[in-house]
Motif scaffolding. Structure first.
Motif, mmCIF file in Angstrom:
data_model
loop_
_atom_site.group_PDB
_atom_site.id
_atom_site.type_symbol
_atom_site.label_atom_id
_atom_site.label_comp_id
_atom_site.label_asym_id
_atom_site.label_seq_id
_atom_site.Cartn_x
_atom_site.Cartn_y
_atom_site.Cartn_z
ATOM 1 N N MET A 1 0.908 -1.223 0.113
ATOM 2 C CA MET A 1 -0.055 -0.128 -0.156
ATOM 3 C C MET A 1 1.038 1.212 -0.010
ATOM 4 S SD MET A 1 -3.127 0.885 2.599
ATOM 5 C CE MET A 1 -3.146 2.499 3.304
ATOM 6 N N SER A 2 0.450 2.298 -0.903
ATOM 7 C CA SER A 2 1.407 3.187 -0.899
ATOM 8 C C SER A 2 0.766 4.554 0.215
ATOM 9 C CB SER A 2 1.141 4.027 -2.569
ATOM 10 O OG SER A 2 1.234 5.175 -2.239
ATOM 11 N N LYS A 3 1.840 5.244 0.655
ATOM 12 C CA LYS A 3 1.796 6.020 1.704
ATOM 13 C C LYS A 3 0.460 7.043 1.121
ATOM 14 C CE LYS A 3 5.592 9.022 0.946
ATOM 15 N NZ LYS A 3 6.918 9.474 1.533
ATOM 16 N N TYR A 4 0.523 7.353 -0.169
ATOM 17 C CA TYR A 4 -0.538 8.351 -0.660
ATOM 18 C C TYR A 4 -2.107 7.772 -1.128
ATOM 19 C CZ TYR A 4 3.879 11.091 -1.399
ATOM 20 O OH TYR A 4 5.165 11.484 -1.186
ATOM 21 N N GLU A 5 -2.077 6.573 -0.746
ATOM 22 C CA GLU A 5 -3.503 5.863 -1.184
ATOM 23 C C GLU A 5 -4.608 6.615 -0.373
ATOM 24 O OE1 GLU A 5 -3.665 1.648 -1.472
ATOM 25 O OE2 GLU A 5 -1.910 1.669 -2.608
ATOM 26 N N GLU A 27 -0.435 16.526 3.381
ATOM 27 C CA GLU A 27 0.345 16.135 4.262
ATOM 28 C C GLU A 27 -0.338 15.133 5.594
ATOM 29 O OE1 GLU A 27 4.454 18.894 3.350
ATOM 30 O OE2 GLU A 27 3.141 19.340 5.020
ATOM 31 N N ARG A 28 -1.434 16.252 6.095
ATOM 32 C CA ARG A 28 -2.204 15.528 7.116
ATOM 33 C C ARG A 28 -2.886 14.287 6.822
ATOM 34 N NH1 ARG A 28 -3.368 21.015 8.117
ATOM 35 N NH2 ARG A 28 -5.197 20.787 7.237
ATOM 36 N N LEU A 29 -3.147 14.306 5.679
ATOM 37 C CA LEU A 29 -4.270 13.073 5.080
ATOM 38 C C LEU A 29 -3.310 11.911 4.913
ATOM 39 C CD1 LEU A 29 -7.021 12.522 4.056
ATOM 40 C CD2 LEU A 29 -6.424 13.180 1.870
ATOM 41 N N THR A 30 -2.020 11.938 4.314
ATOM 42 C CA THR A 30 -1.238 11.026 4.046
ATOM 43 C C THR A 30 -0.302 10.568 5.224
ATOM 44 O OG1 THR A 30 0.539 12.485 3.177
ATOM 45 C CG2 THR A 30 -0.883 11.630 1.651
ATOM 46 N N GLY A 31 -0.419 11.542 6.326
ATOM 47 C CA GLY A 31 0.506 11.282 7.462
ATOM 48 C C GLY A 31 1.874 11.401 7.360
ATOM 49 N N SER A 32 2.447 12.013 6.107
ATOM 50 C CA SER A 32 3.772 12.413 5.724
ATOM 51 C C SER A 32 4.060 13.676 5.074
ATOM 52 C CB SER A 32 4.658 10.970 5.043
ATOM 53 O OG SER A 32 3.953 11.077 3.658
ATOM 54 N N LYS A 33 5.169 14.096 5.360
ATOM 55 C CA LYS A 33 5.759 15.373 4.514
ATOM 56 C C LYS A 33 5.701 15.072 2.988
ATOM 57 C CE LYS A 33 6.832 18.705 7.752
ATOM 58 N NZ LYS A 33 5.992 20.055 7.394
ATOM 59 N N LEU A 34 5.206 16.168 2.118
ATOM 60 C CA LEU A 34 5.425 16.023 0.642
ATOM 61 C C LEU A 34 7.035 16.218 0.392
ATOM 62 C CD1 LEU A 34 2.720 18.176 -0.621
ATOM 63 C CD2 LEU A 34 2.884 15.848 -0.841
ATOM 64 N N PRO A 35 7.522 15.483 -0.480
ATOM 65 C CA PRO A 35 8.875 15.431 -0.819
ATOM 66 C C PRO A 35 9.313 17.104 -1.253
ATOM 67 C CG PRO A 35 7.706 14.441 -2.568
ATOM 68 C CD PRO A 35 6.679 14.518 -1.466
ATOM 69 N N PRO A 36 10.707 17.306 -1.175
ATOM 70 C CA PRO A 36 10.975 18.926 -1.620
ATOM 71 C C PRO A 36 10.749 19.178 -3.055
ATOM 72 C CG PRO A 36 12.894 17.605 -0.079
ATOM 73 C CD PRO A 36 11.638 16.574 -0.560
ATOM 74 N N SER A 37 10.710 18.014 -3.905
ATOM 75 C CA SER A 37 10.442 18.161 -5.070
ATOM 76 C C SER A 37 8.870 18.724 -5.406
ATOM 77 C CB SER A 37 10.382 17.116 -5.880
ATOM 78 O OG SER A 37 9.859 15.758 -5.345
ATOM 79 N N ALA A 38 7.817 18.700 -4.137
ATOM 80 C CA ALA A 38 6.698 19.162 -4.548
ATOM 81 C C ALA A 38 6.613 20.854 -4.557
ATOM 82 C CB ALA A 38 5.843 18.557 -3.200
#
Length: 134
Positions: A1-5, A27-38
């Motif tokens: 399962m992807s962290k973005y699902e 970020e709150r929805l996925t539970g992780s920070k977006l990468p710097p490339s975002a």
């Protein structure tokens, strides 16, 4: 399962055609920070080979629009089938370029027609004396 699902599930649960979101909400929805490339516009493109997260929103039936990097927000728009659809795969059509959702008829016409002779050095200049010209 992807962290973005969780983003895909969230988008699919929406009953509107537009889902405005901030980067912080994602970020709150996925539970992780977006990468710097975002922080670069290209990361939010609807190219299915762009990132795992891009595939998630495309598979959920949405495309990204109105990306505001300074404000950290964007809009996900529902894609209805037909000319507006963005297909993920080899024969992908994309509507964000011109709106009609079709590629030019000659796109890919020369695919596979170029032959390179064995032992050809593609890094060697075609004209070895090009640097001697003034």
């Amino acid at each position: 399962m992807s962290k973005y699902e969780p983003l895909g599930a969230f988008l699919q649960s929406r009953h509107t055609d537009e889902v405005p979101m901030t980067f912080a909400q994602i970020e709150r929805l996925t539970g992780s920070k977006l990468p710097p490339s975002a922080r670069y516009r290209a990361w939010w493109s609807n190219n299915p080979s762009n990132s795992v997260m891009t595939k998630v929103w495309l598979q959920a039936g949405f495309r990204s629009e109105k990306v505001n990097l300074k404000a950290g927000k964007l809009v996900f728009r529902r894609v209805r089938g037909g000319a507006g659809a963005i297909k993920t795969g080899a024969g992908a059509t994309r509507s964000e370029a011109g709106g009609e959702g079709k590629r030019h008829p000659l796109f890919g016409a020369l695919k596979g027609l170029m032959r390179i002779a064995p032992n050809t050095d593609l890094t060697k200049p075609a004209d070895p004396t090009w640097g001697d010209r003034s």
